[in-house]
Design an enzyme around this catalytic site. Structure first.
Site, short mmCIF file in Angstrom:
data_model
loop_
_atom_site.label_atom_id
_atom_site.label_comp_id
_atom_site.label_asym_id
_atom_site.label_seq_id
_atom_site.Cartn_x
_atom_site.Cartn_y
_atom_site.Cartn_z
N CYS A 270 -32.64 15.78 28.35
CA CYS A 270 -33.97 15.34 28.52
C CYS A 270 -35.04 15.77 27.38
O CYS A 270 -35.51 14.80 26.48
CB CYS A 270 -34.67 15.62 29.66
SG CYS A 270 -34.02 14.84 31.11
N LYS A 331 -27.66 24.83 29.76
CA LYS A 331 -28.48 25.90 30.73
C LYS A 331 -27.80 26.44 31.68
O LYS A 331 -26.80 25.63 32.00
CB LYS A 331 -30.01 25.58 30.60
CG LYS A 331 -29.81 24.41 32.08
CD LYS A 331 -31.40 24.20 32.21
CE LYS A 331 -31.15 23.61 33.71
NZ LYS A 331 -32.63 23.15 34.08
P1 NAD Z 1 -26.94 9.73 33.67
O1 NAD Z 1 -26.50 9.38 32.63
O2 NAD Z 1 -26.37 11.14 34.35
O3 NAD Z 1 -26.85 8.84 34.81
C1 NAD Z 1 -27.18 7.43 34.65
C2 NAD Z 1 -26.03 6.75 35.48
O4 NAD Z 1 -26.68 5.33 35.50
C3 NAD Z 1 -24.70 6.79 34.93
O5 NAD Z 1 -23.94 7.14 36.15
C4 NAD Z 1 -24.87 5.08 34.35
O6 NAD Z 1 -23.17 4.67 34.84
C5 NAD Z 1 -25.38 4.56 35.37
N1 NAD Z 1 -25.87 3.21 34.99
C6 NAD Z 1 -26.17 2.59 33.79
N2 NAD Z 1 -26.65 1.18 33.78
C7 NAD Z 1 -26.38 0.96 35.17
C8 NAD Z 1 -26.69 -0.39 35.76
N3 NAD Z 1 -26.97 -1.34 35.09
N4 NAD Z 1 -26.57 -0.28 37.22
C9 NAD Z 1 -26.14 0.87 38.06
N5 NAD Z 1 -25.63 1.71 37.12
C10 NAD Z 1 -25.95 1.96 35.93
O7 NAD Z 1 -28.65 10.16 33.46
P2 NAD Z 1 -29.61 11.09 34.43
O8 NAD Z 1 -29.61 12.40 33.72
O9 NAD Z 1 -29.55 10.99 35.56
O10 NAD Z 1 -30.78 10.59 33.70
C11 NAD Z 1 -31.42 9.30 34.34
C12 NAD Z 1 -32.81 8.97 33.69
O11 NAD Z 1 -33.73 9.98 34.36
C13 NAD Z 1 -33.04 9.24 32.39
O12 NAD Z 1 -34.20 8.42 31.97
C14 NAD Z 1 -33.57 10.58 32.39
O13 NAD Z 1 -34.44 11.09 31.05
C15 NAD Z 1 -34.43 10.76 33.49
N6 NAD Z 1 -34.36 12.15 33.92
C16 NAD Z 1 -33.47 12.95 33.78
C17 NAD Z 1 -33.40 14.32 34.14
C18 NAD Z 1 -32.21 15.25 34.45
O14 NAD Z 1 -32.39 16.58 34.40
N7 NAD Z 1 -31.07 14.81 33.94
C19 NAD Z 1 -34.46 14.99 34.93
C20 NAD Z 1 -35.73 14.28 35.15
C21 NAD Z 1 -35.71 12.88 34.61
#
Ligand code: NAD
Length: 448
Positions: A270, A331
């Site tokens: 992030c 982390k």
């Molecule tokens: P991630 O990469 O762990 O997960 C994303 C998932 O989406 C993947 O499993 C991927 O296969 C799937 N995906 C992609 N395209 C798709 C589609 N068209 N249909 C269905 N599934 C699909 O990502 P994350 O860490 O969960 O982050 C997701 C969002 O949330 C990002 O924008 C991130 O910035 C935000 N975010 C993340 C966190 C964190 O701590 N990881 C915290 C707050 C916000």
């Protein structure tokens, strides 16, 4: 409510599981077949404390389902939570291809449903992914290009922290909802009420502001880290001790003590990308973001400054040296190694000829996906010390805090520790016979 979660990663899986746990009927969709197959077998594809039990319980109760079938996931949903990744594009701006592809799928699914009668809330598309201001409008257009039926848009940025995600979801400091229709805000507030009973606010605002809140919050947190790292470097240059400086500063309530520790700098999926996305938005809108540009540069430089300590101790040629690493995840309490400082440190060590042996309580498999067999993975923390010329601490896992120093010293060829997280007391390390480098504090036990 029937809820469809699009993207079953760190955010989607936690969100879907927590929504199921308060009684909603949830389908989690992901295009990654391996991930969904594992989830269907009851195996979580990520490490997140407390998540496995919740997945198991809610799957057994029939409220939580996993699928790769878009039609199955999207049928009849009252709300679609878009939780797909928004990685940095080539120019640092957020890459929205996954969000827009998800939007098109949802549009097709809505088109296949009967229209919602006027006067009732239509299916709500909730963008939870972190996205630049204006993205909801683009999602709206992408959905509308596939359907003429009624639907609503909302922005609901997520603030959970990996490693504490279940707690954060259950007890959020606040829930932010960006809507352009009061009834939509009310419907989404209903979903979040079980998590806000203790008086933590649901803050309803316009959509662009909600989109901005998430970037602004992450940019602020990243700024705190770069700030304290810069003060740490200055303290070290002048023989001040950053821990004393930090305590002295943080007793001022206006400054506060949270999220204000010097070290190797921030990583993860992030902060790095969100700071870059802000800079990208600034560039695009002609609003140059000088401060955040510096925050990013300071963070990158912090890794190099730390590596410089290894280089000045051993020289640039590390052939024949074995370096142990404690901590691979960006982390503690997560297996996520995206943008982890450990990877930068390890790549440098390998480039300079070192043999690297690493241990992490949970992130070995995710690190192996990045580093392959170029390093050796140890099963126990103490195993990395055997025959090591130095230990580098990259992540402050609590199990590293109280080692058997005598046994550690006996295992190592030379008792040298580079601590990127300041987990030990320099005087105690010197007394134990270690050469000890940390961040923002004088090195101790340095020969000659
Ligand atoms: P991630 O990469 O762990 O997960 C994303 C998932 O989406 C993947 O499993 C991927 O296969 C799937 N995906 C992609 N395209 C798709 C589609 N068209 N249909 C269905 N599934 C699909 O990502 P994350 O860490 O969960 O982050 C997701 C969002 O949330 C990002 O924008 C991130 O910035 C935000 N975010 C993340 C966190 C964190 O701590 N990881 C915290 C707050 C916000």
């Amino acid at each position: 409510m029937k809820i469809s979660i699009v993207g079953t990663g760190y955010v989607g899986l936690v969100t879907g599981t927590c929504f199921a746990n308060t009684g909603n009927d949830v389908v989690c969709l992901d295009l990654d077949e391996r991930k969904i197959a594992r989830l269907r077998e009851g195996i979580s594809p990520i490490y997140e404390p407390g998540l496995d039990e919740l997945i198991e319980r809610n799957t057994r109760s029939g409220r939580l389902h996993f699928t790769t079938d878009r039609a199955e996931a999207h049928k009849d949903a009252g709300a679609y939570f878009v939780c797909v990744g928004t990685p940095s594009g080539d120019d640092g701006k957020a890459d929205l291809q996954y969000v827009l592809a998800a939007a098109a799928d949802i549009g097709l699914a809505i088109e296949a449903r009967p229209d919602t009668p006027e006067g009732t809330v239509p299916p709500i598309i909730v963008v939870k992914s972190t996205v630049p201001v204006g993205t909801n409008q683009r999602v709206r257009a992408a959905v509308a290009s596939k359907t003429s039926k009624r639907f609503a848009m909302a922005s609901n940025p997520e603030f959970l922290k990996e490693g504490d995600a279940i707690h954060d979801f259950y007890k959020p400091d606040r829930v932010v909802l960006g809507v352009d229709d009061e009834a939509v805000g009310e419907a989404l507030s209903d979903i979040y009420r079980p998590y806000t009973r203790r008086g933590n606010p649901i803050i309803i605002m316009d959509i662009p502001s909600a989109e901005m809140v998430k970037y602004a919050a992450n940019a602020m947190l990243a700024t705190k880290i770069s700030f304290i790292n810069e003060i740490a470097n200055l303290s070290e240059a002048y023989g001040a001790e950053i821990e004393n400086v930090r305590k002295g500063m943080c007793s001022d309530k206006r400054i506060g003590s949270q999220f204000f520790y010097p070290g190797l700098g921030y990583g993860g999926s992030c902060f790095p990308k969100d700071v870059l996305a802000c800079i990208g938005m600034g560039r695009e809108s002609g609003t140059e973001l000088q401060l955040l540009t510096a925050v990013h540069e300071v963070n990158q430089r912090q890794r190099r400054t730390f590596i410089g300590k290894v280089e000045s101790h051993f020289g640039a040629d590390l052939s024949g040296k074995t370096i142990g690493i404690w901590g691979l995840s960006f982390k503690p309490r997560t297996d996520d190694v995206r943008e982890a400082p450990s990877l930068t440190v390890i790549e440098w060590l390998l480039e300079h000829g070192a043999r690297v042996v690493a241990y992490d309580p949970v992130a070995i498999e995710t690190a192996r996906e990045q580093l392959g067999d170029r390093i050796t993975y140890a099963a126990k923390a103490m195993d990395v010390l055997s025959g090591a010329d130095a230990l580098i601490i990259c992540t402050e896992w609590s199990e590293f805090r109280m080692p058997d120093f005598g046994a550690a010293r006996a295992e190592m060829i030379t008792p040298v520790v580079f601590d990127g997280r300041n987990i030990f007391d320099p005087e105690a390390m010197a007394a134990q016979g270690f050469t000890y480098y940390s961040v923002g504090r004088r090195p101790v036990g340095v020969p000659g």
